[in-house]
Enzyme design. Structure first.
Site, mmCIF file in Angstrom:
data_model
loop_
_atom_site.group_PDB
_atom_site.id
_atom_site.type_symbol
_atom_site.label_atom_id
_atom_site.label_comp_id
_atom_site.label_asym_id
_atom_site.label_seq_id
_atom_site.Cartn_x
_atom_site.Cartn_y
_atom_site.Cartn_z
ATOM 1 N N HIS A 70 25.597 -70.903 -31.096
ATOM 2 C CA HIS A 70 24.457 -72.004 -30.127
ATOM 3 C C HIS A 70 23.712 -71.326 -29.267
ATOM 4 C CE1 HIS A 70 27.861 -75.409 -30.251
ATOM 5 N NE2 HIS A 70 28.186 -74.720 -31.259
ATOM 6 N N ASP A 71 23.715 -69.990 -28.978
ATOM 7 C CA ASP A 71 22.482 -69.053 -28.384
ATOM 8 C C ASP A 71 21.288 -69.181 -29.347
ATOM 9 O OD1 ASP A 71 21.423 -67.955 -26.332
ATOM 10 O OD2 ASP A 71 21.874 -65.909 -26.948
ATOM 11 N N GLY A 85 15.628 -68.205 -29.711
ATOM 12 C CA GLY A 85 16.522 -67.837 -30.504
ATOM 13 C C GLY A 85 17.549 -66.993 -30.000
ATOM 14 N N ASP A 87 18.453 -65.241 -27.773
ATOM 15 C CA ASP A 87 17.977 -64.645 -26.606
ATOM 16 C C ASP A 87 18.788 -64.549 -25.310
ATOM 17 O OD1 ASP A 87 18.052 -67.297 -26.187
ATOM 18 O OD2 ASP A 87 15.868 -67.603 -26.034
ATOM 19 N N SER A 89 20.002 -67.179 -23.827
ATOM 20 C CA SER A 89 19.690 -68.220 -22.849
ATOM 21 C C SER A 89 20.766 -69.287 -22.621
ATOM 22 C CB SER A 89 18.541 -69.224 -23.681
ATOM 23 O OG SER A 89 18.975 -69.809 -24.916
ATOM 24 N N THR A 216 44.581 -71.361 -41.915
ATOM 25 C CA THR A 216 44.715 -69.865 -41.552
ATOM 26 C C THR A 216 43.538 -69.522 -40.462
ATOM 27 O OG1 THR A 216 43.523 -69.483 -43.584
ATOM 28 C CG2 THR A 216 45.894 -69.186 -43.748
ATOM 29 N N ASP A 221 39.451 -66.301 -44.798
ATOM 30 C CA ASP A 221 39.989 -66.465 -46.350
ATOM 31 C C ASP A 221 39.197 -67.793 -46.712
ATOM 32 O OD1 ASP A 221 41.290 -68.413 -45.289
ATOM 33 O OD2 ASP A 221 43.221 -67.608 -45.955
#
Ligand code: HEM
Ligand code: NAG
Ligand code: NAG
Ligand code: NAG
Length: 358
Positions: A70-71, A85, A87, A89, A216, A221
């Site tokens: 999400h950053d 990007g 960064d 933020s 799992t 996996d």
């Protein structure tokens, strides 16, 4: 003969390179090829003990991984207003970014990481810390290929705007367009979604938390890619929530986006290619994740500190249809390749336990 000579030459070259690489001893006794990486060893150790419950692939690890995405995804190759990007933020401008609908639940990860970031007092950037925590978290999840770590990110000077993070109720068109705008091909989108093999939802069903996306959630996996391809029959709760569709197992939650990516003609074969192919899943994720971790950063200015990342926990296991289910429960979507033949887990039909919340 020629091959033997070449092999010998290669072996000698490797030895002499190793001999020429001068390692420095860090203050804490670790050794590094680049002294600039020394600062990271105590941070990694602290994270393992105090953020990841002595190195487990649980809620803390899952949350750190989601936060790194999400950053980073606040970035666009076509519009510089969408952010810079990976960064930091999401932490630095948390008052703004945590208000976006797609970031519901990220407050948990921010709160968990906050004391560590504040204690570091700017000695490494917040952007680096968020991506370092995610890389370390992955090593606790058996089945990952050891992530790389580039060091030296610049922190954000402005927040990412709303709508950079895909939502589970977005169409495949919209998800591929948004991810493509950030630089990811459909194959890389599918690769990155291997992350949902070690994940669950706390905020889709308002009454239930820790609902795993596969049976799992503490193992990286291929079960996620198998189970998302099975016919949906049930909800973990009452259902009817935005972004949720029926899952094949009681207790499991299936995101609408994962369901549709598994069945769309552009991504179905890429999705299926992960089934019972641990090496492909782990390697393609590692590459796409490395790209995600430096989104928006000037990589020529970053130092390769991959050596500070622990070795991933090993994985042994067999991909299977969950008990009671077989190939006849597969909603085949890849037109060119049949679904792999797999054994069915023995025993009676079981439900999937919720992920314990930290
Ligand atoms: C591309 C489309 C994606 C969509 C629509 C999506 C959506 C979601 C949603 C809705 C949740 C549940 C949140 C909650 O209810 O608590 C979730 C969880 C998660 N996602 Fe994604 N995601 C996407 C991609 C990714 C990527 C690229 C990564 C990492 C590389 C990632 C990592 C995770 C993790 C680790 C969790 C579990 C968090 C936890 O258990 O605390 N996701 N995702
Ligand atoms: C981590 O390990 C230490 C030392 O063995 C122990 O005291 C502590 O309770 C453990 N923490 C967790 C969350 O398991
Ligand atoms: C760029 O993104 C900003 C922020 O979302 C938006 O307001 C603006 O219209 C976009 N510009 C273009 C050319 O798409
Ligand atoms: C935090 O960093 C600032 C700027 O480098 C410094 O002046 C201050 O003493 C540091 N505080 C602590 C508690 O280390």
């Amino acid at each position: 003969m020629a091959f033997t000579a070449l092999a010998l030459f290669a072996a000698l070259a490797t030895v002499s390179n190793a001999a020429l690489t001068r390692r420095v001893t860090c203050p804490d006794g670790n050794t590094a090829t680049n002294a600039a990486c020394c600062v990271l060893f105590p941070i990694v150790s602290n994270l393992q003990t105090n953020l990841f419950d002595n190195g487990t692939c649980g809620d803390g690890a899952h949350a750190a991984l989601r936060m790194s995405f999400h950053d980073a995804i606040g970035f666009s190759n076509t519009n510089s207003s969408l952010g810079t990007g990976a960064d930091g933020s999401i932490f630095i401008f948390q008052d703004i970014e945590l208000g976006f609908h797609a970031n519901i639940g990220i407050d948990d990860a921010v709160n968990q990481e906050s004391p560590f970031i504040l204690a570091l007092n700017g000695s490494i950037s917040t952007a680096d810390f968020i991506q370092l925590a995610a890389a370390v978290s992955l090593t606790n999840c058996p089945g990952t290929v050891r992530p790389t770590f580039m060091f030296g990110r610049k922190d954000a000077t402005f927040p990412a705007p709303d709508l950079t993070v895909p939502e589970p109720f977005d169409t495949v068109d919209s998800i591929l367009a948004r991810m493509g705008d950030a630089g990811f091909s459909p194959a890389e989108v599918v690769a990155l979604l291997a992350s949902h093999s070690i994940a669950g939802a706390d905020n889709i069903d308002p009454n239930l938390a820790g609902l795993p996306f596969d049976s799992t959630p503490s193992t990286f996996d291929t079960q996620f890619f198998i189970e998302t391809q099975l016919r949906g029959t049930t909800f973990p709760g009452t259902g009817g929530n935005q972004g949720e569709v029926e899952a094949p197992l009681k207790g499991e939650l299936r995101l609408q986006s994962d369901s549709e990516l598994a069945r769309d003609s552009r991504t179905a074969c890429l999705w299926q290619a992960n089934v019972n192919n641990q090496a492909h899943m782990a390697q393609s994720f590692q590459s796409a994740f490395a790209k995600m971790q430096v989104l928006g950063q000037d990589t020529s200015q970053l130092i390769d500190c991959s050596e500070v990342i622990p070795i991933s926990k090993p994985f042994t296991g067999q991909a299977m249809f969950p008990a009671g289910l077989t190939k006849s429960d597969v909603e085949q979507a890849c037109a060119s390749t049949p679904f792999p033949t797999l054994p069915t887990a023995p025993g009676p039909v079981t439900s999937v336990a919720a992920i314990p919340q930290s």
